[in-house]
Write a protein that holds these residues in place. Structure first.
Motif, short mmCIF file in Angstrom:
data_model
loop_
_atom_site.label_atom_id
_atom_site.label_comp_id
_atom_site.label_asym_id
_atom_site.label_seq_id
_atom_site.Cartn_x
_atom_site.Cartn_y
_atom_site.Cartn_z
N ARG A 166 6.49 9.91 -12.86
CA ARG A 166 7.72 10.67 -12.32
C ARG A 166 8.51 9.54 -11.57
NH1 ARG A 166 6.95 14.32 -7.87
NH2 ARG A 166 9.57 13.99 -7.14
N VAL A 167 9.56 9.34 -13.09
CA VAL A 167 10.59 8.49 -12.80
C VAL A 167 11.00 8.14 -11.19
CG1 VAL A 167 12.68 6.78 -12.97
CG2 VAL A 167 11.45 8.24 -15.08
N LEU A 168 10.80 6.81 -10.33
CA LEU A 168 11.02 7.01 -8.88
C LEU A 168 12.47 6.09 -8.97
CD1 LEU A 168 7.67 7.63 -7.07
CD2 LEU A 168 9.07 9.08 -7.18
N SER A 169 13.35 6.52 -8.20
CA SER A 169 14.84 4.88 -8.47
C SER A 169 14.37 4.36 -7.05
CB SER A 169 16.01 6.33 -7.91
OG SER A 169 16.25 7.20 -6.77
N ARG A 170 15.18 3.49 -6.84
CA ARG A 170 14.96 3.16 -5.85
C ARG A 170 14.59 2.75 -4.13
NH1 ARG A 170 16.83 -0.82 -10.15
NH2 ARG A 170 15.91 -1.82 -10.17
N LEU A 210 10.94 6.60 0.73
CA LEU A 210 9.42 7.25 0.82
C LEU A 210 8.56 5.75 2.03
CD1 LEU A 210 8.78 7.95 -2.53
CD2 LEU A 210 8.85 9.47 -0.25
N LEU A 211 9.16 4.40 1.79
CA LEU A 211 8.98 3.45 2.69
C LEU A 211 9.52 3.71 4.18
CD1 LEU A 211 9.02 0.84 -0.01
CD2 LEU A 211 6.70 1.84 0.68
N TYR A 213 0.72 -1.26 -0.51
CA TYR A 213 -0.27 0.06 -0.05
C TYR A 213 0.54 1.36 0.02
CZ TYR A 213 -2.62 3.79 0.98
OH TYR A 213 -3.59 5.04 1.12
N ASP A 214 1.30 1.12 0.84
CA ASP A 214 2.58 2.13 0.98
C ASP A 214 3.52 2.25 -0.22
OD1 ASP A 214 1.99 3.10 3.47
OD2 ASP A 214 4.05 1.80 4.26
N LEU A 215 4.00 1.71 -1.07
CA LEU A 215 4.14 2.19 -2.15
C LEU A 215 3.87 2.59 -3.45
CD1 LEU A 215 7.33 1.38 -3.76
CD2 LEU A 215 6.53 -0.78 -4.17
N LEU A 216 2.57 1.78 -3.56
CA LEU A 216 1.30 1.96 -4.24
C LEU A 216 1.03 3.36 -4.07
CD1 LEU A 216 0.06 1.75 -6.59
CD2 LEU A 216 -2.02 0.98 -5.25
N LYS A 217 1.23 3.83 -3.15
CA LYS A 217 0.61 5.43 -2.54
C LYS A 217 1.85 6.32 -2.96
CE LYS A 217 -0.31 8.23 1.78
NZ LYS A 217 0.80 9.01 2.05
N ALA A 218 3.13 5.61 -2.64
CA ALA A 218 4.39 6.65 -2.91
C ALA A 218 4.14 7.31 -4.57
CB ALA A 218 5.88 6.59 -2.60
#
Length: 106
Positions: A45-49, A55-56, A33-38
């Protein structure tokens, strides 16, 4: 409430739940959920690991950690019409992942 719609999925950010547009609930772990929310809060937007791990917050991190990749894979199996050919959470080679909520209208 704040809702993000993509494909046949509806993410309710206030209720912390994901369901199909037909109303069937899709079960997510807290981290999924937190990942999907991020992703949902930062579309196209490209989000790097590294950014995703930041963010997690609260999850263990390790520079060689495959956590993000594993979680993205699990999330794709739950939200993508075809997890082997993802359209909503795309991999951007060498950079990270990009969430495209309007994949079906591209």
């Amino acid at each position: 409430g704040r809702q993000v719609r993509f494909g046949r999925c509806l993410l309710d950010l206030d209720a912390r739940r994901l369901s199909t547009t037909e109303g069937r609930e899709i079960t997510l772990t807290a981290m999924e959920y937190d990942l999907l929310k991020a992703f949902a809060e930062r579309p196209n937007r490209v989000l790097s690991r590294d950014v995703l791990l930041d963010l997690l917050k609260g999850y263990e991190r390790d520079p060689f950690d495959r956590t993000v990749d594993i979680r993205v894979g699990r999330l794709r199996r739950k939200i993508e019409p075809d997890a082997t050919n993802p359209t909503f959470i795309r991999t951007v080679r060498g950079e990270g992942y990009l969430f495209n909520p309007r994949a079906d209208t591209d």
